[in-house]
Design a protein around this motif. Structure first.
Motif, PDB file in Angstrom:
ATOM      1  N   ASP A 179       8.344  -3.886   5.724  1.00  0.00           N
ATOM      2  CA  ASP A 179       9.175  -2.698   5.616  1.00  0.00           C
ATOM      3  C   ASP A 179       8.333  -1.508   5.173  1.00  0.00           C
ATOM      4  N   CYS A 180       8.938  -0.316   5.170  1.00  0.00           N
ATOM      5  CA  CYS A 180       8.236   0.846   4.639  1.00  0.00           C
ATOM      6  C   CYS A 180       9.230   1.843   4.072  1.00  0.00           C
ATOM      7  N   ALA A 181       8.753   2.639   3.139  1.00  0.00           N
ATOM      8  CA  ALA A 181       9.532   3.719   2.546  1.00  0.00           C
ATOM      9  C   ALA A 181       8.829   5.025   2.862  1.00  0.00           C
ATOM     10  N   LEU A 182       9.571   6.011   3.342  1.00  0.00           N
ATOM     11  CA  LEU A 182       8.993   7.268   3.796  1.00  0.00           C
ATOM     12  C   LEU A 182       9.693   8.437   3.126  1.00  0.00           C
ATOM     13  N   SER A 183       8.903   9.387   2.622  1.00  0.00           N
ATOM     14  CA  SER A 183       9.416  10.642   2.094  1.00  0.00           C
ATOM     15  C   SER A 183       8.737  11.786   2.825  1.00  0.00           C
ATOM     16  N   SER A 184       9.521  12.776   3.241  1.00  0.00           N
ATOM     17  CA  SER A 184       8.960  13.941   3.928  1.00  0.00           C
ATOM     18  C   SER A 184       9.296  15.230   3.195  1.00  0.00           C
ATOM     19  N   ASP A 185       9.662  15.122   1.914  1.00  0.00           N
ATOM     20  CA  ASP A 185      10.012  16.305   1.142  1.00  0.00           C
ATOM     21  C   ASP A 185       9.403  16.241  -0.262  1.00  0.00           C
ATOM     22  N   TYR A 186       8.104  15.936  -0.300  1.00  0.00           N
ATOM     23  CA  TYR A 186       7.352  15.878  -1.556  1.00  0.00           C
ATOM     24  C   TYR A 186       7.878  14.803  -2.496  1.00  0.00           C
ATOM     25  N   GLY A 187       8.491  13.767  -1.928  1.00  0.00           N
ATOM     26  CA  GLY A 187       8.984  12.669  -2.740  1.00  0.00           C
ATOM     27  C   GLY A 187      10.363  12.888  -3.326  1.00  0.00           C
ATOM     28  N   MET A 188      11.042  13.969  -2.966  1.00  0.00           N
ATOM     29  CA  MET A 188      12.375  14.220  -3.509  1.00  0.00           C
ATOM     30  C   MET A 188      13.360  13.153  -3.032  1.00  0.00           C
ATOM     31  N   THR A 189      13.299  12.793  -1.749  1.00  0.00           N
ATOM     32  CA  THR A 189      14.165  11.727  -1.218  1.00  0.00           C
ATOM     33  C   THR A 189      13.322  10.762  -0.416  1.00  0.00           C
ATOM     34  N   TRP A 190      13.761   9.503  -0.386  1.00  0.00           N
ATOM     35  CA  TRP A 190      13.021   8.452   0.301  1.00  0.00           C
ATOM     36  C   TRP A 190      13.968   7.662   1.202  1.00  0.00           C
ATOM     37  N   ALA A 191      13.444   7.230   2.325  1.00  0.00           N
ATOM     38  CA  ALA A 191      14.167   6.312   3.207  1.00  0.00           C
ATOM     39  C   ALA A 191      13.407   4.991   3.209  1.00  0.00           C
ATOM     40  N   VAL A 192      14.055   3.931   2.768  1.00  0.00           N
ATOM     41  CA  VAL A 192      13.428   2.614   2.685  1.00  0.00           C
ATOM     42  C   VAL A 192      13.968   1.750   3.794  1.00  0.00           C
TER      43      VAL A 192
ATOM     44  N   GLY B 236       0.801  -1.217   0.000  1.00  0.00           N
ATOM     45  CA  GLY B 236       0.000   0.000   0.000  1.00  0.00           C
ATOM     46  C   GLY B 236       0.830   1.262   0.000  1.00  0.00           C
ATOM     47  N   ILE B 237       0.178   2.381  -0.310  1.00  0.00           N
ATOM     48  CA  ILE B 237       0.837   3.682  -0.335  1.00  0.00           C
ATOM     49  C   ILE B 237      -0.139   4.741   0.168  1.00  0.00           C
ATOM     50  N   ALA B 238       0.381   5.742   0.859  1.00  0.00           N
ATOM     51  CA  ALA B 238      -0.443   6.826   1.396  1.00  0.00           C
ATOM     52  C   ALA B 238       0.272   8.149   1.172  1.00  0.00           C
ATOM     53  N   MET B 239      -0.516   9.229   1.104  1.00  0.00           N
ATOM     54  CA  MET B 239       0.028  10.563   0.833  1.00  0.00           C
ATOM     55  C   MET B 239      -0.710  11.584   1.671  1.00  0.00           C
ATOM     56  N   SER B 240       0.006  12.593   2.172  1.00  0.00           N
ATOM     57  CA  SER B 240      -0.651  13.689   2.872  1.00  0.00           C
ATOM     58  C   SER B 240      -1.392  14.565   1.867  1.00  0.00           C
ATOM     59  N   SER B 241      -2.240  15.442   2.363  1.00  0.00           N
ATOM     60  CA  SER B 241      -3.134  16.206   1.479  1.00  0.00           C
ATOM     61  C   SER B 241      -2.384  17.108   0.514  1.00  0.00           C
ATOM     62  N   ASN B 242      -1.198  17.578   0.905  1.00  0.00           N
ATOM     63  CA  ASN B 242      -0.427  18.461   0.017  1.00  0.00           C
ATOM     64  C   ASN B 242       0.735  17.743  -0.651  1.00  0.00           C
ATOM     65  N   ALA B 243       0.802  16.413  -0.507  1.00  0.00           N
ATOM     66  CA  ALA B 243       1.830  15.564  -1.132  1.00  0.00           C
ATOM     67  C   ALA B 243       3.206  15.725  -0.498  1.00  0.00           C
ATOM     68  N   GLU B 244       3.319  16.435   0.620  1.00  0.00           N
ATOM     69  CA  GLU B 244       4.628  16.612   1.246  1.00  0.00           C
ATOM     70  C   GLU B 244       5.131  15.309   1.851  1.00  0.00           C
ATOM     71  N   TYR B 245       4.222  14.511   2.433  1.00  0.00           N
ATOM     72  CA  TYR B 245       4.602  13.265   3.083  1.00  0.00           C
ATOM     73  C   TYR B 245       4.001  12.080   2.350  1.00  0.00           C
ATOM     74  N   LEU B 246       4.835  11.091   2.037  1.00  0.00           N
ATOM     75  CA  LEU B 246       4.389   9.878   1.376  1.00  0.00           C
ATOM     76  C   LEU B 246       4.962   8.681   2.107  1.00  0.00           C
ATOM     77  N   MET B 247       4.186   7.604   2.176  1.00  0.00           N
ATOM     78  CA  MET B 247       4.680   6.376   2.759  1.00  0.00           C
ATOM     79  C   MET B 247       4.174   5.197   1.952  1.00  0.00           C
ATOM     80  N   ALA B 248       5.105   4.315   1.582  1.00  0.00           N
ATOM     81  CA  ALA B 248       4.776   3.052   0.932  1.00  0.00           C
ATOM     82  C   ALA B 248       5.181   1.933   1.878  1.00  0.00           C
ATOM     83  N   ALA B 249       4.391   0.862   1.916  1.00  0.00           N
ATOM     84  CA  ALA B 249       4.647  -0.202   2.885  1.00  0.00           C
ATOM     85  C   ALA B 249       4.663  -1.563   2.220  1.00  0.00           C
ATOM     86  N   THR B 250       5.561  -2.431   2.702  1.00  0.00           N
ATOM     87  CA  THR B 250       5.502  -3.848   2.384  1.00  0.00           C
ATOM     88  C   THR B 250       4.846  -4.535   3.564  1.00  0.00           C
ATOM     89  N   SER B 251       4.835  -5.855   3.553  1.00  0.00           N
ATOM     90  CA  SER B 251       4.302  -6.574   4.701  1.00  0.00           C
ATOM     91  C   SER B 251       5.212  -6.449   5.916  1.00  0.00           C
TER      92      SER B 251
END
Length: 321
Positions: A305-318, A288-303
Motif C-alpha cells: 500500500d501507499c500513503a500520499l500527500s500533495s498539500d505539504y502533509g496537511m491531508t493524506w490518502a492511504v 519507506g518514505i519520500a518527499m519532494s524538494s519543497n515538502a509539498e508532496y510526500l509518499m510513504a509505502a508499505t510492501s
C-alpha cells in the motif's frame, strides 16, 4: 502537515503488488513507484494516477535526473535504459560486464551512479553518457546498502552499509568515510539542498542530525520548542527504540519526516527541533518514505500500500488493497 489522514483507493493499477521504492523528482512533478514484480509506474500529476512505463521486465532500480524531471533511468540485472520524455520512449543498453543491484541516482541529465556487482566484488559505478559506458569508481565490500542518496543540487552523494557512512562529490570521483560505528545500524539518510545538513535514522535509536556533512552526528532526544500549525498530538522527542524504514527532508532543511517499521510518522517543521507523531494503519509493514524538494508532496509505502500527500502533509490518502 500530517494533521489529518484519510483512507482511499490504492495507488497502483493492480491489486496484488508490493512496492519496493518510491522516487519523487526535484521539480515536484513526477512520482515513480517500483514494485517487487519489477514494474515501474509513473505519475505525471502528483500521484492522482499512475501509468506503467516499464521499458523491460524485472526492473531493480529507478531514478529521475536532478537536471530534468522528464529524464528517467531504469535498470534490470544487466540492462540500463533512459528516457527523456518521462517514459514514453526508451533507449536501452546491455551491460554484461556487471550486475545492477538496484541502488541508483541520476545527476545533471546524463550522469548516472549505480551500485553494481562484478566478479564477486561490489562497486559504485559511474556513467556520464546515459548508461552507455561505465567507470567502476568505488570498490567496497557491501552487498547491501541501507542508504544511497544524493543532494538535490547534485553536489553530494551519501552511501551507507548500516555501520559506515561514506560521502562523495557529485561525480563520485572521490569518496570519504565520514562516520563509522560498529554499534550503529543506519536505516536511512536524508539531507537538505547540498547535504551540509543531514539526518540519519538509526535502528533501535533516534534520528541523528549533522550540520557538517555527516561528520558529527547528534541525537536530539528532547524537543525544545512547541511549533504551531502541527498535528494535534503533543510535541514528541524521537523515540529511541524505533526500527526506522526511512527519513526524508526538504531542501530548506526545515521539514523532516521519519517513518518507523510499524507506521509511526515523526513530523517536524523546524528542522528536527521538535516532532509530532501520527500512526499510519496498514496490514503490511511500512518500507519507506519520500518527499519532494519543497515538502509539498510526500509518499510513504508499505510492501503493498501507499500513503500520499500533495498539500505539504496537511491531508493524506492511504491506499488499501
Amino acid at each position: 502537515y500530517g494533521i489529518t489522514w484519510a483512507i482511499t483507493t490504492r495507488c497502483t493499477p493492480y491489486y496484488m503488488v508490493q512496492i519496493q521504492k518510491v522516487v519523487v523528482d526535484a521539480a515536484d512533478t513526477y512520482i515513480a513507484i517500483l514494485t517487487d514484480e519489477g514494474v515501474a509506474y509513473v505519475s505525471e500529476n502528483q500521484g492522482a494516477n499512475f501509468v506503467d512505463v516499464s521499458p523491460f521486465g524485472s526492473i531493480v532500480g529507478y531514478a529521475i535526473s536532478t537536471a530534468s524531471s522528464t529524464t528517467h533511468f531504469a535498470v534490470a540485472a544487466t540492462t540500463v535504459a533512459f528516457t527523456t520524455d518521462a517514459g514514453y520512449v526508451w533507449t536501452s543498453y546491455s551491460q554484461p560486464m556487471f550486475t545492477f543491484l538496484g541502488d541508483l541516482v541520476a545527476l545533471n541529465g546524463s550522469l548516472l551512479i549505480a551500485h553494481v556487482l562484478k566478479d564477486s566484488a561490489y562497486y559504485i559505478a559511474k556513467s556520464v553518457d546515459y548508461g552507455s559506458s561505465w567507470d567502476l569508481s568505488f570498490l567496497h565490500t557491501y552487498s547491501t546498502l541501507t542508504a544511497f542518496i544524493m543532494s538535490s543540487d547534485a553536489s553530494t552523494i551519501f552511501v551507507s552499509n548500516g555501520t559506515a557512512l561514506y560521502r562523495s562529490s557529485g561525480d563520485s570521483s572521490t569518496w570519504t568515510l565520514v562516520h563509522s560505528s560498529a554499534t550503529m545500524s543506519i536505516d536511512g539518510v536524508a539531507c537538505a539542498y547540498n547535504c551540509s545538513t543531514a539526518y540519519v535514522a538509526v535502528s533501535g535509536d533516534g534520528v541523528y542530525y549533522s550540520k557538517d556533512y555527516g561528520v558529527t552526528l547528534i541525537n536530539p532526544y528532547a524537543p525544545t520548542e512547541t511549533p504551531t500549525s502541527m498535528p494535534s498530538s503533543a510535541p514528541s522527542a524521537i523515540s529511541p527504540d524505533q526500527d526506522w524504514v526511512g527519513v526524508a527532508m526538504s531542501d530548506d532543511g526545515l521539514t523532516v519526516v521519519a517513518l518507523s517499521y510499524s507506521g509511526i510518522v515523526y513530523f517536524s517543521k523546524n528542522g528536527g527541533v521538535s516532532y509530532r507523531t501520527r500512526t499510519l494503519t496498514s496490514s503490511y509493514s511500512w518500507i519507506g518514505i519520500a518527499m519532494s524538494s519543497n515538502a509539498e508532496y510526500l509518499m510513504a509505502a508499505t510492501s503493498g500500500d501507499c500513503a500520499l500527500s500533495s498539500d505539504y502533509g496537511m491531508t493524506w490518502a492511504v491506499s488499501t488493497k
